[in-house]
Design an enzyme around this catalytic site. Sequence first.
Site, PDB file in Angstrom:
ATOM      1  N   GLY A  14     -14.445  21.844  38.811  1.00 40.90           N
ATOM      2  CA  GLY A  14     -15.002  20.945  37.792  1.00 40.90           C
ATOM      3  C   GLY A  14     -16.518  21.093  37.730  1.00 40.90           C
ATOM      4  O   GLY A  14     -17.172  21.108  38.773  1.00 40.90           O
ATOM      5  N   ARG A  24     -30.685  28.084  38.799  1.00 48.70           N
ATOM      6  CA  ARG A  24     -32.102  28.411  38.581  1.00 48.70           C
ATOM      7  C   ARG A  24     -32.832  28.568  39.917  1.00 48.70           C
ATOM      8  O   ARG A  24     -33.601  29.527  40.111  1.00 48.70           O
ATOM      9  CB  ARG A  24     -32.737  27.291  37.751  1.00 48.70           C
ATOM     10  N   SER A  76      -9.248  28.880  39.149  1.00 52.83           N
ATOM     11  CA  SER A  76      -8.476  30.125  39.084  1.00 52.83           C
ATOM     12  C   SER A  76      -7.180  30.058  39.898  1.00 52.83           C
ATOM     13  O   SER A  76      -7.202  29.774  41.094  1.00 52.83           O
ATOM     14  CB  SER A  76      -9.338  31.286  39.604  1.00 52.83           C
ATOM     15  N   GLY A 105     -16.823  22.400  44.614  1.00 51.95           N
ATOM     16  CA  GLY A 105     -16.331  21.366  45.519  1.00 51.95           C
ATOM     17  C   GLY A 105     -15.325  21.923  46.514  1.00 51.95           C
ATOM     18  O   GLY A 105     -15.360  23.099  46.875  1.00 51.95           O
ATOM     19  N   THR A 108     -13.427  25.180  45.702  1.00 55.67           N
ATOM     20  CA  THR A 108     -14.353  26.322  45.711  1.00 55.67           C
ATOM     21  C   THR A 108     -14.598  26.783  47.153  1.00 55.67           C
ATOM     22  O   THR A 108     -14.597  27.992  47.445  1.00 55.67           O
ATOM     23  CB  THR A 108     -15.696  25.892  45.083  1.00 55.67           C
ATOM     24  N   ILE A 130     -18.917  16.024  40.929  1.00 52.68           N
ATOM     25  CA  ILE A 130     -19.306  14.628  40.674  1.00 52.68           C
ATOM     26  C   ILE A 130     -18.661  13.687  41.685  1.00 52.68           C
ATOM     27  O   ILE A 130     -19.057  12.540  41.797  1.00 52.68           O
ATOM     28  CB  ILE A 130     -18.936  14.182  39.234  1.00 52.68           C
ATOM     29  N   ASP A 131     -17.658  14.184  42.428  1.00 50.23           N
ATOM     30  CA  ASP A 131     -16.848  13.289  43.263  1.00 50.23           C
ATOM     31  C   ASP A 131     -17.512  12.799  44.552  1.00 50.23           C
ATOM     32  O   ASP A 131     -17.050  11.846  45.160  1.00 50.23           O
ATOM     33  CB  ASP A 131     -15.526  13.979  43.629  1.00 50.23           C
ATOM     34  N   ARG A 166     -13.278 -11.442  27.679  1.00 46.84           N
ATOM     35  CA  ARG A 166     -12.145 -10.571  28.005  1.00 46.84           C
ATOM     36  C   ARG A 166     -12.297  -9.964  29.390  1.00 46.84           C
ATOM     37  O   ARG A 166     -13.410  -9.843  29.907  1.00 46.84           O
ATOM     38  CB  ARG A 166     -12.072  -9.423  27.006  1.00 46.84           C
ATOM     39  N   GLU A 226      -9.476   6.847  39.243  1.00 44.47           N
ATOM     40  CA  GLU A 226      -8.281   7.620  38.856  1.00 44.47           C
ATOM     41  C   GLU A 226      -7.217   7.645  39.970  1.00 44.47           C
ATOM     42  O   GLU A 226      -6.041   7.455  39.721  1.00 44.47           O
ATOM     43  CB  GLU A 226      -8.763   9.067  38.711  1.00 44.47           C
TER      44      GLU A 226
HETATM   45  O1  F6P Z   1     -13.412  17.202  40.756  1.00 43.10           O
HETATM   46  C1  F6P Z   1     -14.086  16.620  39.714  1.00 43.10           C
HETATM   47  C2  F6P Z   1     -13.163  15.933  38.768  1.00 43.10           C
HETATM   48  O2  F6P Z   1     -13.943  15.491  37.686  1.00 43.10           O
HETATM   49  C3  F6P Z   1     -12.322  14.789  39.331  1.00 43.10           C
HETATM   50  O3  F6P Z   1     -13.011  13.582  39.476  1.00 43.10           O
HETATM   51  C4  F6P Z   1     -11.209  14.719  38.326  1.00 43.10           C
HETATM   52  O4  F6P Z   1     -10.084  14.137  38.891  1.00 43.10           O
HETATM   53  C5  F6P Z   1     -10.983  16.172  37.995  1.00 43.10           C
HETATM   54  O5  F6P Z   1     -12.205  16.830  38.240  1.00 43.10           O
HETATM   55  C6  F6P Z   1     -10.541  16.425  36.583  1.00 43.10           C
HETATM   56  O6  F6P Z   1     -10.366  17.799  36.432  1.00 43.10           O
HETATM   57  P1  F6P Z   1     -10.057  18.529  35.057  1.00 43.10           P
HETATM   58  O7  F6P Z   1     -11.294  18.461  34.222  1.00 43.10           O
HETATM   59  O8  F6P Z   1      -9.728  19.925  35.447  1.00 43.10           O
HETATM   60  O9  F6P Z   1      -8.947  17.772  34.442  1.00 43.10           O
END
Ligand code: F6P
Length: 326
Positions: A14, A24, A76, A105, A108, A130-131, A166, A226
Site C-alpha cells: 500500500g 528523493r 505482487s 510495510g 515488503t 500508513i498503518d 446523531r 477496519e
Molecule cells: O497497509 C495499508 C492499508 O491501507 C491497510 O490499512 C488497508 O487495510 C489496506 O492497505 C488496503 O489495501 P488495498 O488498497 O490493497 O485494498
Amino acid sequence: MKEIKRIGVFTSGGDSPGMNAAIRAVVRASAFYDLHVYGIQKGYEGMIEGEINRLEPSDTANIIQRGGTILKTSRSQRFLEPDGRKIAYENLVANDIDALVAIGGNGTFAGALKLYNEFGIPIIGLPGTIDNDLYGTDFTIGFDTSVNTAIEAVDKIRDTADAHNRLFLVEVMGRHSGYIALYTAIASGASAFLIPEAETTIDGLVEMLQKSLRRKKLFGLIIVAEGNHIGDSAEIAKQLRERAPQYDIKVTTIGHLQRGGSPSNADRILASRLGYEAVTSLMNGEMNCMAGIVNGELALTKFEEAINKNSSPPSHLIKMAEILGM
Ligand code: F6P
C-alpha cells in the site's frame, strides 16, 4: 564484501504519503556519495518484469510534497513464488545492482527477507505504511499524514453529527492495526473506538450509549478500525440500532482518502532522515534491516524482528483514550 556502487530502490504494498520524499532522499544521498540509483517500477512486480531505470537527482525534483509514489507500487503475487523471485534476482544482476532499498510495510519486508536469504543481496528497508504496525520505529512514513486526514474528516462529520444530534460510526483503515483508529479517536475527541488490539464488545458499546443517554446525550463519534473484532461498521451500526433505538446512527467510511495527499511535515522529515540513513547504512555494510527512529534516534532492526515483534499500540494509551472518551 563487494563494494556497493549501484542501488536499486522500490516502493511496494500500500502506498503511503512520504514515499516520494524517501525516494528523493535515497537518490540525493547516493549522488553525494557517488553511487548510482536505479528505480524499480511497481515494486516486486517491476523487478520481475525488468522495469528498472536510472534515477538522477533531477528526477526527484518537485516530488517531496507529493503523495503516492513516482515509482508506482503493487502487491505482487508472482514474487511469492520461488520462480518469480529467481527472475527478479536475475534482473537485478543484469542491471549490476549491488544493493536494494525497499520502501513498504510487512509484506515488503517479508519479500526482502526471502530475497536476502535466497540470494544474499544487501537490502535496507524503510517503513512506508500508513498503518504504523512495524516494530523498530516509533512511527512509519505516512502514518502522521493519514491520521491528519482522518481527523480533518472526523471534524467535519462532528459538525453535522452535532447539528442533527446523531451518532456516527467512522471507519478508518487498519486491517491488522488499530493505530490510525486510536490516534484519530484521541485527537478528534471521539466517545469510543474499536480496534483489533482491544476486545470492545457490542454490550460494552450499548452500556456506554445508555450512560450517555442518561445525560441526554444523543450525539457521538465512534471510530472503527477496519480490523476490529465485531465486523464492518455497517454491521455494527445494525446491531446498535437494534439495541439502542433512541440513537439516530449514521456510518461513514473514510477509506482510501487516508492513503493519499501531500505528506505532513513529520512524514517528510521522517522519510528524508530514513532515506539518507538507508544509503549510509548500506555503505557501512549493514543489510537485512529496517531503518527506523526510536526515541528520536536512528535505529536498525532486523527484518524478522520488524515484522514479527509486537508493534501494537501501548495499553496505557488505549486506557487513556477510553478514559478521555467517556
Ligand atoms: O497497509 C495499508 C492499508 O491501507 C491497510 O490499512 C488497508 O487495510 C489496506 O492497505 C488496503 O489495501 P488495498 O488498497 O490493497 O485494498
